[in-house]
Design a protein around this motif. Structure first.
Motif, PDB file in Angstrom:
ATOM      1  N   SER A 284       0.811  -1.205   0.000  1.00  0.00           N
ATOM      2  CA  SER A 284       0.000   0.000   0.000  1.00  0.00           C
ATOM      3  C   SER A 284       0.844   1.254   0.000  1.00  0.00           C
ATOM      4  O   SER A 284       0.469   2.262  -0.589  1.00  0.00           O
ATOM      5  CB  SER A 284      -0.922  -0.001   1.229  1.00  0.00           C
ATOM      6  N   THR A 285       1.986   1.227   0.668  1.00  0.00           N
ATOM      7  CA  THR A 285       2.809   2.428   0.742  1.00  0.00           C
ATOM      8  C   THR A 285       3.706   2.593  -0.466  1.00  0.00           C
ATOM      9  O   THR A 285       4.292   3.644  -0.652  1.00  0.00           O
ATOM     10  CB  THR A 285       3.676   2.407   2.016  1.00  0.00           C
ATOM     11  N   SER A 286       3.809   1.571  -1.320  1.00  0.00           N
ATOM     12  CA  SER A 286       4.674   1.677  -2.498  1.00  0.00           C
ATOM     13  C   SER A 286       3.879   1.991  -3.757  1.00  0.00           C
ATOM     14  O   SER A 286       4.212   1.543  -4.831  1.00  0.00           O
ATOM     15  CB  SER A 286       5.459   0.379  -2.687  1.00  0.00           C
ATOM     16  N   LYS A 287       2.805   2.747  -3.622  1.00  0.00           N
ATOM     17  CA  LYS A 287       2.005   3.126  -4.784  1.00  0.00           C
ATOM     18  C   LYS A 287       2.651   4.309  -5.479  1.00  0.00           C
ATOM     19  O   LYS A 287       3.608   4.893  -5.004  1.00  0.00           O
ATOM     20  CB  LYS A 287       0.578   3.466  -4.342  1.00  0.00           C
ATOM     21  N   ALA A 288       2.119   4.662  -6.631  1.00  0.00           N
ATOM     22  CA  ALA A 288       2.718   5.743  -7.431  1.00  0.00           C
ATOM     23  C   ALA A 288       2.742   7.037  -6.638  1.00  0.00           C
ATOM     24  O   ALA A 288       1.787   7.406  -5.971  1.00  0.00           O
ATOM     25  CB  ALA A 288       1.911   5.933  -8.702  1.00  0.00           C
TER      26      ALA A 288
ATOM     27  N   VAL B 224      -2.269   3.721   6.227  1.00  0.00           N
ATOM     28  CA  VAL B 224      -1.731   3.989   7.557  1.00  0.00           C
ATOM     29  C   VAL B 224      -1.555   2.679   8.333  1.00  0.00           C
ATOM     30  O   VAL B 224      -0.603   2.517   9.106  1.00  0.00           O
ATOM     31  CB  VAL B 224      -2.605   5.010   8.324  1.00  0.00           C
ATOM     32  N   VAL B 225      -2.453   1.722   8.117  1.00  0.00           N
ATOM     33  CA  VAL B 225      -2.288   0.390   8.733  1.00  0.00           C
ATOM     34  C   VAL B 225      -1.003  -0.249   8.221  1.00  0.00           C
ATOM     35  O   VAL B 225      -0.238  -0.865   8.975  1.00  0.00           O
ATOM     36  CB  VAL B 225      -3.520  -0.497   8.449  1.00  0.00           C
TER      37      VAL B 225
ATOM     38  N   LEU C 110       2.194  -1.676  10.431  1.00  0.00           N
ATOM     39  CA  LEU C 110       2.612  -3.079  10.344  1.00  0.00           C
ATOM     40  C   LEU C 110       4.055  -3.212   9.877  1.00  0.00           C
ATOM     41  O   LEU C 110       4.758  -4.142  10.285  1.00  0.00           O
ATOM     42  CB  LEU C 110       1.672  -3.851   9.408  1.00  0.00           C
ATOM     43  N   GLU C 111       4.505  -2.301   9.034  1.00  0.00           N
ATOM     44  CA  GLU C 111       5.898  -2.342   8.575  1.00  0.00           C
ATOM     45  C   GLU C 111       6.869  -2.197   9.748  1.00  0.00           C
ATOM     46  O   GLU C 111       7.913  -2.842   9.792  1.00  0.00           O
ATOM     47  CB  GLU C 111       6.154  -1.216   7.560  1.00  0.00           C
ATOM     48  N   LYS C 112       6.514  -1.341  10.704  1.00  0.00           N
ATOM     49  CA  LYS C 112       7.386  -1.119  11.855  1.00  0.00           C
ATOM     50  C   LYS C 112       7.432  -2.334  12.772  1.00  0.00           C
ATOM     51  O   LYS C 112       8.412  -2.557  13.477  1.00  0.00           O
ATOM     52  CB  LYS C 112       6.913   0.112  12.643  1.00  0.00           C
ATOM     53  N   ARG C 113       6.375  -3.123  12.788  1.00  0.00           N
ATOM     54  CA  ARG C 113       6.304  -4.284  13.673  1.00  0.00           C
ATOM     55  C   ARG C 113       6.815  -5.555  12.995  1.00  0.00           C
ATOM     56  O   ARG C 113       6.929  -6.592  13.626  1.00  0.00           O
ATOM     57  CB  ARG C 113       4.855  -4.506  14.134  1.00  0.00           C
TER      58      ARG C 113
ATOM     59  N   LEU D 264      -2.427   0.450  16.360  1.00  0.00           N
ATOM     60  CA  LEU D 264      -3.482   0.365  15.346  1.00  0.00           C
ATOM     61  C   LEU D 264      -4.801   0.934  15.872  1.00  0.00           C
ATOM     62  O   LEU D 264      -5.463   1.730  15.202  1.00  0.00           O
ATOM     63  CB  LEU D 264      -3.677  -1.099  14.908  1.00  0.00           C
ATOM     64  N   ARG D 265      -5.183   0.524  17.076  1.00  0.00           N
ATOM     65  CA  ARG D 265      -6.465   0.970  17.635  1.00  0.00           C
ATOM     66  C   ARG D 265      -6.498   2.485  17.823  1.00  0.00           C
ATOM     67  O   ARG D 265      -7.458   3.151  17.435  1.00  0.00           O
ATOM     68  CB  ARG D 265      -6.719   0.261  18.975  1.00  0.00           C
TER      69      ARG D 265
END
Length: 201
Positions: free
Chosen positions: A79-83, A119-120, A124-127, A175-176
């Protein structure tokens, strides 16, 4: 036989000389001698305008239109690697401090098309570590309730149940708090599942 050779050989020689003479006379030499340049014609572009576009193969069509199951599945980095050309929006992301005592707000920029999913993905990338890794996740929002469905990677050495209380706070607490604190999403509650089964914390 000698008489035939005597007439045939000169005839063959004359034929070769005549054919060589006709080949050496180039029609363009007369233009050069007379000083009149031969007309130059510009190439036309008709071929490119009339060439039909190639028909895509079945494999190319499958790549362009993936089935619904795979299009909904996200990975922590997809999701974060979009254009970068897509519009972005600022959201508040909460991350745990080193003692796992409180959540610290941080302004981040994510693609505006799917801000919740993006944002999720950032959290998750950090964890995602060498011994605990996720293969994918889904976010579903209905009636103010966000359900985050996690998919643990088959290669992950640890499962959700083996996370310490500090690690659970850093993952699920972040996340919450992030999903419920961004008022524009109208999320009142967050549920966590693993492949559709509720995660008991």
């Amino acid at each position: 036989m000698n008489t035939t050779k005597r007439y045939f050989l000169p005839l063959l020689f004359v034929t070769m000389v005549v054919s060589l003479g006709s080949c050496s006379s180039n029609p363009s030499t007369s233009n050069i001698d007379s000083g009149t340049p031969s007309p130059i014609t510009a190439p036309t572009n008709r071929v490119s305008s009339q060439t039909p576009s190639p028909i895509p193969s079945v494999a190319q069509l499958r790549e362009k239109s993936p089935n619904q199951e795979s299009s909904k599945e996200n990975t922590p980095s997809s999701s974060t690697s979009k254009a970068a050309t897509s519009k972005t929006t600022n959201v508040t992301l909460y991350t745990s401090d080193t003692q796992c005592q409180k959540l610290i707000p941080e302004k981040v920029s994510v693609p505006a098309e799917e801000p919740v999913t993006n944002v999720v993905s950032k959290i998750l990338e950090k964890r995602d570590t060498s011994d605990f890794s996720l293969s994918g996740y889904r976010v579903n929002i209905k009636n103010g309730i966000a359900t985050v469905d996690l998919r643990i990677s088959p290669e992950s050495k640890r499962q959700i149940g083996s996370l310490s209380s500090c690690e659970q706070f850093a993952l699920f607490g972040s996340l919450r708090k992030t999903l419920t604190s961004n008022a524009q999403w109208n999320i009142k509650e967050v549920r966590f599942t693993e492949r559709g089964e509720d995660i008991v914390l």
